[in-house]
Design a protein around this motif. Structure first.
Motif, mmCIF file in Angstrom:
data_model
loop_
_atom_site.group_PDB
_atom_site.id
_atom_site.type_symbol
_atom_site.label_atom_id
_atom_site.label_comp_id
_atom_site.label_asym_id
_atom_site.label_seq_id
_atom_site.Cartn_x
_atom_site.Cartn_y
_atom_site.Cartn_z
ATOM 1 N N ARG A 5 20.845 7.453 -0.693
ATOM 2 C CA ARG A 5 21.424 8.537 -1.492
ATOM 3 C C ARG A 5 22.163 9.535 -0.616
ATOM 4 O O ARG A 5 23.179 10.101 -1.010
ATOM 5 N N ALA A 6 21.644 9.775 0.574
ATOM 6 C CA ALA A 6 22.231 10.760 1.476
ATOM 7 C C ALA A 6 23.552 10.263 2.075
ATOM 8 O O ALA A 6 24.410 11.070 2.429
ATOM 9 N N SER A 7 23.712 8.951 2.178
ATOM 10 C CA SER A 7 24.957 8.439 2.797
ATOM 11 C C SER A 7 26.037 8.150 1.802
ATOM 12 O O SER A 7 26.052 8.441 0.702
ATOM 13 N N ASP B 5 0.827 -1.192 0.000
ATOM 14 C CA ASP B 5 0.000 0.000 0.000
ATOM 15 C C ASP B 5 0.873 1.259 0.000
ATOM 16 O O ASP B 5 2.088 1.183 -0.158
ATOM 17 N N GLU B 6 0.256 2.395 0.215
ATOM 18 C CA GLU B 6 0.983 3.665 0.181
ATOM 19 C C GLU B 6 2.095 3.695 1.232
ATOM 20 O O GLU B 6 3.200 4.178 0.954
ATOM 21 N N LEU C 55 9.775 2.438 1.042
ATOM 22 C CA LEU C 55 10.806 2.208 0.017
ATOM 23 C C LEU C 55 11.453 3.520 -0.406
ATOM 24 O O LEU C 55 12.677 3.603 -0.540
ATOM 25 N N ARG C 56 10.629 4.544 -0.607
ATOM 26 C CA ARG C 56 11.178 5.844 -0.992
ATOM 27 C C ARG C 56 12.125 6.368 0.089
ATOM 28 O O ARG C 56 13.178 6.927 -0.202
ATOM 29 N N GLY C 57 11.736 6.192 1.341
ATOM 30 C CA GLY C 57 12.583 6.635 2.445
ATOM 31 C C GLY C 57 13.920 5.919 2.463
ATOM 32 O O GLY C 57 14.965 6.538 2.695
#
Length: 76
Positions: free
Chosen positions: A74-76, A59-60, A66-68
């Motif tokens: 990406r940030a690390s 669900d949402e 997953l996006r998180g």
């Protein structure tokens, strides 16, 4: 390894080599083999997933999780 092909298949391979930028027919055949390996690997993963028990609803909240994870990677 030598492979014998009928003239119609040899013509087809030659056309693929010249039209798709391969240097040799061997490069073309290697690419076909790699793609087949990838296809078989994907099929195995899909079958494994189909045999597994559901982990939960997709669900949402699941997709936001997953996006998180992607954002954190990406940030690390």
């Amino acid at each position: 390894m030598n492979i014998s092909l009928p003239e119609s298949l040899k013509t087809f391979v030659d056309e693929q080599v010249s039209g798709r930028g391969y240097g040799t027919s061997s490069e073309y055949v290697r690419e076909l083999i790699r793609r087949d390996q990838d296809r078989q690997s994907l099929r195995s993963l899909l079958l494994e997933g189909a045999r597994s028990k559901p982990a939960g609803p997709a669900d949402e909240a699941y997709f936001e999780g997953l996006r998180g994870r992607v954002r954190r990677q990406r940030a690390s």
